[in-house]
Scaffold this active site. Sequence first.
Site, PDB file in Angstrom:
ATOM      1  N   ASN A 186      39.836   3.148  24.187  1.00 26.60           N
ATOM      2  CA  ASN A 186      38.860   2.284  23.502  1.00 26.60           C
ATOM      3  C   ASN A 186      37.434   2.437  24.034  1.00 26.60           C
ATOM      4  O   ASN A 186      36.472   2.271  23.277  1.00 26.60           O
ATOM      5  CB  ASN A 186      39.301   0.818  23.546  1.00 26.60           C
ATOM      6  CG  ASN A 186      39.526   0.302  24.946  1.00 26.60           C
ATOM      7  OD1 ASN A 186      39.763   1.059  25.893  1.00 26.60           O
ATOM      8  ND2 ASN A 186      39.463  -1.006  25.110  1.00 26.60           N
ATOM      9  N   LYS A 209      43.379  11.622  33.990  1.00 27.34           N
ATOM     10  CA  LYS A 209      43.981  11.900  32.685  1.00 27.34           C
ATOM     11  C   LYS A 209      43.320  11.018  31.629  1.00 27.34           C
ATOM     12  O   LYS A 209      43.509   9.802  31.619  1.00 27.34           O
ATOM     13  CB  LYS A 209      45.484  11.632  32.681  1.00 27.34           C
ATOM     14  CG  LYS A 209      46.156  12.099  31.379  1.00 27.34           C
ATOM     15  CD  LYS A 209      47.506  11.475  31.147  1.00 27.34           C
ATOM     16  CE  LYS A 209      47.434  10.145  30.442  1.00 27.34           C
ATOM     17  NZ  LYS A 209      46.959  10.247  29.030  1.00 27.34           N
ATOM     18  N   PRO A 210      42.551  11.625  30.707  1.00 24.67           N
ATOM     19  CA  PRO A 210      42.019  10.827  29.597  1.00 24.67           C
ATOM     20  C   PRO A 210      43.126  10.495  28.608  1.00 24.67           C
ATOM     21  O   PRO A 210      44.189  11.137  28.599  1.00 24.67           O
ATOM     22  CB  PRO A 210      40.975  11.759  28.973  1.00 24.67           C
ATOM     23  CG  PRO A 210      41.438  13.142  29.319  1.00 24.67           C
ATOM     24  CD  PRO A 210      42.136  13.032  30.643  1.00 24.67           C
ATOM     25  N   GLU A 212      45.244  10.584  25.312  1.00 25.64           N
ATOM     26  CA  GLU A 212      45.506  11.740  24.450  1.00 25.64           C
ATOM     27  C   GLU A 212      44.713  11.679  23.146  1.00 25.64           C
ATOM     28  O   GLU A 212      44.382  12.709  22.563  1.00 25.64           O
ATOM     29  CB  GLU A 212      47.004  11.857  24.141  1.00 25.64           C
ATOM     30  CG  GLU A 212      47.631  10.659  23.471  1.00 25.64           C
ATOM     31  CD  GLU A 212      48.268   9.703  24.468  1.00 25.64           C
ATOM     32  OE1 GLU A 212      49.208   8.997  24.061  1.00 25.64           O
ATOM     33  OE2 GLU A 212      47.820   9.649  25.640  1.00 25.64           O
ATOM     34  N   GLY A 242      50.909  10.201  27.952  1.00 25.40           N
ATOM     35  CA  GLY A 242      51.317   9.253  28.973  1.00 25.40           C
ATOM     36  C   GLY A 242      52.689   9.510  29.559  1.00 25.40           C
ATOM     37  O   GLY A 242      52.857   9.514  30.789  1.00 25.40           O
ATOM     38  N   PRO A 243      53.724   9.727  28.713  1.00 21.18           N
ATOM     39  CA  PRO A 243      55.075   9.915  29.259  1.00 21.18           C
ATOM     40  C   PRO A 243      55.257  11.195  30.074  1.00 21.18           C
ATOM     41  O   PRO A 243      56.273  11.345  30.751  1.00 21.18           O
ATOM     42  CB  PRO A 243      55.948   9.960  27.991  1.00 21.18           C
ATOM     43  CG  PRO A 243      55.155   9.231  26.953  1.00 21.18           C
ATOM     44  CD  PRO A 243      53.725   9.565  27.252  1.00 21.18           C
ATOM     45  N   GLY A 262      44.783  -0.112  30.450  1.00 20.86           N
ATOM     46  CA  GLY A 262      45.578   0.016  29.244  1.00 20.86           C
ATOM     47  C   GLY A 262      46.415  -1.225  29.020  1.00 20.86           C
ATOM     48  O   GLY A 262      46.052  -2.329  29.435  1.00 20.86           O
ATOM     49  N   GLU A 285      43.836  -2.710  35.088  1.00 26.37           N
ATOM     50  CA  GLU A 285      43.018  -3.528  34.175  1.00 26.37           C
ATOM     51  C   GLU A 285      43.752  -3.509  32.846  1.00 26.37           C
ATOM     52  O   GLU A 285      43.777  -2.499  32.153  1.00 26.37           O
ATOM     53  CB  GLU A 285      41.600  -2.949  34.063  1.00 26.37           C
ATOM     54  CG  GLU A 285      40.613  -3.942  33.490  1.00 26.37           C
ATOM     55  CD  GLU A 285      40.558  -3.889  31.976  1.00 26.37           C
ATOM     56  OE1 GLU A 285      41.214  -4.743  31.340  1.00 26.37           O
ATOM     57  OE2 GLU A 285      39.874  -3.013  31.432  1.00 26.37           O
ATOM     58  N   GLY A 287      45.836  -6.133  29.566  1.00 23.28           N
ATOM     59  CA  GLY A 287      45.516  -6.836  28.320  1.00 23.28           C
ATOM     60  C   GLY A 287      44.914  -8.206  28.533  1.00 23.28           C
ATOM     61  O   GLY A 287      44.821  -8.719  29.655  1.00 23.28           O
ATOM     62  N   CYS A 319      39.735  -5.256  25.487  1.00 24.44           N
ATOM     63  CA  CYS A 319      40.573  -6.163  26.272  1.00 24.44           C
ATOM     64  C   CYS A 319      39.895  -7.513  26.471  1.00 24.44           C
ATOM     65  O   CYS A 319      40.557  -8.523  26.702  1.00 24.44           O
ATOM     66  CB  CYS A 319      40.899  -5.535  27.621  1.00 24.44           C
ATOM     67  SG  CYS A 319      39.440  -5.062  28.561  1.00 24.44           S
ATOM     68  N   GLN A 366      48.237   1.893  16.031  1.00 27.30           N
ATOM     69  CA  GLN A 366      47.480   0.667  16.235  1.00 27.30           C
ATOM     70  C   GLN A 366      47.167  -0.017  14.904  1.00 27.30           C
ATOM     71  O   GLN A 366      47.254  -1.236  14.771  1.00 27.30           O
ATOM     72  CB  GLN A 366      46.181   0.988  16.993  1.00 27.30           C
ATOM     73  CG  GLN A 366      45.361  -0.221  17.382  1.00 27.30           C
ATOM     74  CD  GLN A 366      46.057  -1.105  18.402  1.00 27.30           C
ATOM     75  OE1 GLN A 366      46.979  -0.668  19.088  1.00 27.30           O
ATOM     76  NE2 GLN A 366      45.648  -2.356  18.474  1.00 27.30           N
ATOM     77  N   GLU A 416      48.405  -9.850  22.068  1.00 30.68           N
ATOM     78  CA  GLU A 416      47.114  -9.171  21.959  1.00 30.68           C
ATOM     79  C   GLU A 416      47.114  -8.324  20.687  1.00 30.68           C
ATOM     80  O   GLU A 416      47.928  -7.420  20.537  1.00 30.68           O
ATOM     81  CB  GLU A 416      46.876  -8.295  23.184  1.00 30.68           C
ATOM     82  CG  GLU A 416      45.486  -7.690  23.229  1.00 30.68           C
ATOM     83  CD  GLU A 416      45.238  -6.899  24.499  1.00 30.68           C
ATOM     84  OE1 GLU A 416      44.092  -6.914  24.986  1.00 30.68           O
ATOM     85  OE2 GLU A 416      46.178  -6.265  25.007  1.00 30.68           O
TER      86      GLU A 416
END
Length: 517
Positions: A186, A209-210, A212, A242-243, A262, A285, A287, A319, A366, A416
């Site tokens: 975001n 790691k940015p 994806e 991520g995984p 996240g 950091e 939700g 967030c 999303q 959220e």
Amino acid sequence: MSAACEEKGDSHINHNHNSNSEQGTPEPVAELDIKYTKLFINNEWCESSSGRKMAVLNPATGECICEVEEGNAEDIDKAVSCARRAFKLGSLWRRMDASDRGLLLNRLADLVERDRLLLATMESINSGKLFLMAYFVDLMASIKTLRYYAGWADKIQGKTIPVDGEYFTFTRHEPVGVCGQIIPWNFPLMMLVWKIAPALCCGNTVVLKPAEQTPLTALHMAKLILEAGFPPGVVNVVPGYGPTAGHAIAHHMDIDKVAFTGSTEVGKLVQKAAGKSNLKRVTLELGGKNPNIVFADADLEHAVQQAHHGLFFNQGQCCLAGSRVFVEESIYDEFVRLSVEKALKRVLGNPLLPNVDQGPQIDRKQYDKILELIESGRREGARLECGGGPWGQKGLYIQPTVFSEVTDNMKIAKEEIFGPVQLILRFKSMEEVIQRANHSQYGLAAGVFTTDINKALTISSALQTGTVWVNCYNAVSVQAPFGGFKMSGSGRELGEYCLQDYTEVKTVTVKIPQKNS
């Protein structure tokens, strides 16, 4: 090549945009050429070990921007080895004067400022955020954060301590070591800087790691890090999922600290992984379901405006979004009316254009989640005042949505949403609203609107959140710490407090012949 990019094989994007230079309004780069799509490890560009690539999409159009290398656990291992070598005692980075680390951060800030238009354009196209917001908020905040921590580099100091006995005791604040940093989609560039600036200021090395969905500005920043003169291995950027790549960072036995921004769901996995591996330090950091409380004595128009921007900012993908607006009963109906008026005036469209107020959501997952939560609000009896559905024929746009008559037990009041959905709830007394505002698993931020200083101070003390804004919202500054209570995370970013999470305090005690005061 992935199917998403088969029809658009190059990474050269042409966007027509009318000139506003005469009015001084910045313009997006007309022809954006994506040059950096490989992994950045040890100051070198390299292909992923698997040879796989990820498609990077434009959420405003659904079109493929380019493909980037998809890093995995093997690539993370390689990056960690290089970061560990750069952190080794006697290395160029460890022997560098602290003031020179500050000079490098200032040089990086200069380069970000030079490439500000390009980075803002890239951020807008890749994430769907408004170009002008990226330029004036994200880029400005990133530059300020780099300069702020550049100033701290040679001011991180220990103490001498007058212990009992014939001893000389002092403390050293040493860098933690290799820091794994996992960045959200975001605020891709701003969150990257929030993490690398304090880490580098303190003398750590980084494997980053940015997200994806949004790797492009991170890879361009890698190029600027190289240009600024940081030694090899100090910063490594590995795009991936991520995984796989994120999982490897969280579980890695040779990473000393991980910082994650996240969802709370993934944050729990990161913390669990740290415990199962090497008990690495963790800052999270996560939700928020943030209360924004408006008393009857508040400046009504100002409160409506601040609540509107506090929710719809960045398409609601924030967030900090003030997603539970509690309004005192005597002004409730008028507050709802004015809020709906503002929502209906929002202009949706191409986020590169200056007259647009709202861009698309980040991705289909999303987008679908937001629409499902809107539907749940309808089913559970909230009153849909406006919006409530998709917008346009192309891209992942959702109408600005306002619900009134929301109650605490509704799904939309507890989860959220992370989208352009404003919820307005009634309250009758200060005691009641404090209890209801705190009745949440989250505790990131809150707002209070009142002209009564006693109410403001009482509420700000009672709310279980890391930040409370009084008569304002989203007033985040690099000088002030930011972080959450409860399941909104642990640790703090920004300000001096952040430095504690990137340093270890070592006590050194020396036996001396005789102590004198």
